[in-house]
Write a protein that holds these residues in place. Sequence first.
Motif, PDB file in Angstrom:
ATOM      1  N   HIS A   1      23.524  60.674   6.909  1.00 51.14           N
ATOM      2  CA  HIS A   1      22.064  60.690   7.043  1.00 51.14           C
ATOM      3  C   HIS A   1      21.509  61.245   5.733  1.00 51.14           C
TER       4      HIS A   1
ATOM      5  N   GLN B   1      20.309  55.965   7.052  1.00 51.55           N
ATOM      6  CA  GLN B   1      21.643  56.240   7.576  1.00 51.55           C
ATOM      7  C   GLN B   1      22.572  55.138   7.071  1.00 51.55           C
TER       8      GLN B   1
ATOM      9  N   LYS C   1      28.169  66.843   4.068  1.00 55.18           N
ATOM     10  CA  LYS C   1      26.945  67.411   4.642  1.00 55.18           C
ATOM     11  C   LYS C   1      26.442  68.559   3.778  1.00 55.18           C
TER      12      LYS C   1
ATOM     13  N   GLU D   1      21.761  65.159   4.875  1.00 59.39           N
ATOM     14  CA  GLU D   1      21.292  66.042   5.943  1.00 59.39           C
ATOM     15  C   GLU D   1      22.291  66.183   7.078  1.00 59.39           C
ATOM     16  N   GLU D   2      23.028  65.147   7.332  1.00 54.73           N
ATOM     17  CA  GLU D   2      23.958  65.149   8.468  1.00 54.73           C
ATOM     18  C   GLU D   2      25.053  64.122   8.203  1.00 54.73           C
TER      19      GLU D   2
ATOM     20  N   GLY E   1      27.987  62.262  10.752  1.00 57.04           N
ATOM     21  CA  GLY E   1      28.487  62.212  12.116  1.00 57.04           C
ATOM     22  C   GLY E   1      28.988  60.838  12.483  1.00 57.04           C
TER      23      GLY E   1
END
Length: 181
Positions: free
Chosen positions: A7, A24, A84, A105-106, A108
Amino acid sequence: MARRIFHLLVTLSDVAPPVWRRVQVPGGYTLDRVHRVIQHAMGWQDCHLHSFEINGAQYGEPDPDGELLLRDELEIRLDSVVAKGARFRYTYDFGDWWEHDVVVEEVGPPEPDVRYPLCSDGASACPPEDVGGAFGYAEFLAVVADPADPRHAEMVATVGTRFDPVAFDAGRVTTLLRRLT
């Protein structure tokens, strides 16, 4: 290793109104593909050179003349150079020098039944190409907002339609991004 989705918050530096996108992308994308995602997400036309600066290293399209010392972006996966919380720079158009701050930011797993890449959020229209960087963009906005300015008609003609600096549509950007896959 399981497929991971990164992200990214991409923010164009030194412009008002603020221009930013949340995208993303699969971590397995090469930096060349990340470049194309940023181009589509921001609204650039990919008419100029670009580079990434990540952890002090420069990546981009190799210069056949050897004047720009860039590592080949086609050989580097996103997930091999950032994680991250990482921050890096993407610069587009070495004449106008559009700098983009990028934050991971992320990271996953992918959501079930979601196609990537996608744009989840953002704000403001991208400046038109070749307006002279952040300073030129500020001048451009002032001129197009003032019909009495002698350069008004010329500046409006450069964008072809009425330019709305705050216009942004994440769904349209995602549609454009889907053309990359």
